[in-house]
Write an enzyme that holds these catalytic residues in place. Structure first.
Site, mmCIF file in Angstrom:
data_model
loop_
_atom_site.group_PDB
_atom_site.id
_atom_site.type_symbol
_atom_site.label_atom_id
_atom_site.label_comp_id
_atom_site.label_asym_id
_atom_site.label_seq_id
_atom_site.Cartn_x
_atom_site.Cartn_y
_atom_site.Cartn_z
ATOM 1 N N GLY A 1 11.837 51.377 -70.070
ATOM 2 C CA GLY A 1 11.291 51.426 -71.418
ATOM 3 C C GLY A 1 9.822 51.049 -71.437
ATOM 4 N N HIS B 1 21.967 55.624 -75.947
ATOM 5 C CA HIS B 1 21.143 54.421 -75.739
ATOM 6 C C HIS B 1 21.579 53.348 -76.744
ATOM 7 C CE1 HIS B 1 17.697 51.732 -75.675
ATOM 8 N NE2 HIS B 1 17.424 52.238 -74.479
ATOM 9 N N SER C 1 14.123 45.713 -68.730
ATOM 10 C CA SER C 1 13.019 44.902 -68.209
ATOM 11 C C SER C 1 12.650 45.205 -66.758
ATOM 12 C CB SER C 1 13.335 43.407 -68.356
ATOM 13 O OG SER C 1 13.475 43.062 -69.712
ATOM 14 N N GLU D 1 19.982 51.429 -78.572
ATOM 15 C CA GLU D 1 19.251 51.452 -79.845
ATOM 16 C C GLU D 1 19.811 52.525 -80.781
ATOM 17 O OE1 GLU D 1 15.313 51.691 -78.192
ATOM 18 O OE2 GLU D 1 15.454 49.614 -77.526
ATOM 19 N N GLU E 1 22.682 49.647 -68.745
ATOM 20 C CA GLU E 1 21.625 48.951 -69.482
ATOM 21 C C GLU E 1 22.211 47.795 -70.287
ATOM 22 O OE1 GLU E 1 17.828 51.395 -69.962
ATOM 23 O OE2 GLU E 1 18.984 51.517 -71.789
ATOM 24 N N ASN F 1 11.622 56.124 -70.621
ATOM 25 C CA ASN F 1 12.065 56.319 -72.001
ATOM 26 C C ASN F 1 10.953 55.803 -72.913
ATOM 27 O OD1 ASN F 1 13.323 56.335 -74.469
ATOM 28 N ND2 ASN F 1 14.821 54.743 -73.986
ATOM 29 N N TRP F 2 10.183 56.730 -73.457
ATOM 30 C CA TRP F 2 9.030 56.322 -74.270
ATOM 31 C C TRP F 2 9.439 55.816 -75.649
ATOM 32 C CZ3 TRP F 2 4.580 60.504 -73.503
ATOM 33 C CH2 TRP F 2 4.158 60.452 -72.171
ATOM 34 N N LYS F 3 10.687 56.026 -76.032
ATOM 35 C CA LYS F 3 11.161 55.627 -77.372
ATOM 36 C C LYS F 3 10.208 56.214 -78.436
ATOM 37 C CE LYS F 3 13.413 51.715 -75.255
ATOM 38 N NZ LYS F 3 13.797 50.310 -75.277
ATOM 39 N N GLY G 1 14.091 45.293 -73.773
ATOM 40 C CA GLY G 1 13.087 45.068 -74.819
ATOM 41 C C GLY G 1 12.323 43.758 -74.686
#
Ligand code: PGA
Length: 297
Positions: free
Chosen positions: A272, A133, A251, A135, A203, A46-48, A209
């Site tokens: 991530g 997600h 992580s 976020e 998650e 997931n490149w965000k 993060g």
């Protein structure tokens, strides 16, 4: 399906759905995932909102694609920002890597400024999409939105990777009811056939993060994966729950991937930060591939 895969499939029923990880052996039972990719294990990057330019995105993708030729038992998915999908799709004609979106809107098209529909991402090469997600949930996405987005993704034949997970892990096990509530809100009332096309990504928000507390422990992950299957077995049935594809995210990096896949009853990872560095991402892929080889031999 190869004979190896069918023998893996036979073993699925041995997976035990119980809340107590202590009752489990530390070896997970090999199985074919319920979704229909080539393999039973899955690593998703997931490149965000990264990287900042198309040139960097192409370089990162190229480095990954040039180093996955030996990977046979693990499906790899890269989820870049929408704007890079088309270009990366044109860059790659192989089958080892699939592309995914990071979300889709709950409508295919219309007057929804800034939103992107499932058919749109499909038309530029996406086969998967992350949904719900944390976020995005932080920006207001609810379980109801998540359900609507899964529906629209499935109607476009995208595989939804549906994120669930608690904000905090307390000592009294309250986090388990958070997970239960999310699963029930999203999956209750859906059919087995619908559910079989979905990937779940566990998650825990506290593990995601750079300001996180770090990855979940192997023991806690094992226990939670069993719990998720138990809740699913109450909604659907044991067989469907055992076959569910469950990823872990938070992580994950090349140094902890081996212990987090080995015997924890998850089927891969949603990654991530470590997906933005080709070496780290490939390290995770090879940890999963090694585990898959061990399971199939
Ligand atoms: P992380 O993020 O690997 O950087 O912790 C995971 C995710 O948000 O999917």
């Amino acid at each position: 399906m190869s004979s190896k895969k069918s023998s893996l499939k036979k073993n699925k029923s041995k997976k035990n759905v119980t809340t107590s990880a202590k009752k489990q052996s530390t070896k997970s039972t090999p199985k074919k995932t319920s979704v229909d990719p080539e393999n039973q294990y899955l690593v998703v990057g997931n490149w965000k909102a990264n990287p900042e330019t198309l040139v960097e995105a192409r370089n990162l993708f190229n480095e990954i694609k040039n180093n996955v030729r030996q990977v046979r038992l693990t499906d790899i998915v890269v989820c870049p920002p929408f704007v890079y999908l088309d270009n990366l799709n044109a860059l790659y004609k192989g089958k080892k890597i699939s592309l995914g979106a990071q979300t889709v809107y709950s409508e295919q098209s219309g007057s929804y400024t800034g939103e992107v529909g499932a058919e749109m991402v499909k038309s530029v090469g996406a086969k998967y999409t992350i949904i719900g997600h944390s976020e995005r949930r932080k920006m207001g996405e609810t379980d109801e939105d998540v359900k609507a987005r899964i529906n629209i993704a499935l109607s476009s034949e995208l595989v939804p990777i549906v994120c669930i997970g608690e904000k905090e892990r307390d000592n009294d096990g309250e986090y388990l009811s958070v997970i239960r509530d999310q699963i029930q809100a999203i999956f209750y009332g859906t059919s087995r056939d619908w559910f079989r096309k979905v990937v779940i990504a566990y998650e825990p928000i506290w593990a995601i993060g750079k300001n996180s507390k770090g990855a979940v422990t192997m023991h806690a992950l094992h226990e939670t994966a069993i719990y998720i299957r138990k809740v699913l077995s109450e909604i659907f049935d044991k067989k469907t729950a055992l076959a569910a594809t469950i990823l872990y995210g938070g992580s994950v990096d090349a140094s902890n991937a081996t212990e987090l896949i080995d015997g924890t009853q998850v089927d891969g990872f949603l990654v991530g930060r470590a997906s933005l560095e080709a070496g780290s991402f490939l390290g995770i892929v090879s940890a999963v591939e090694e585990y898959a080889k061990k399971q199939s031999s």
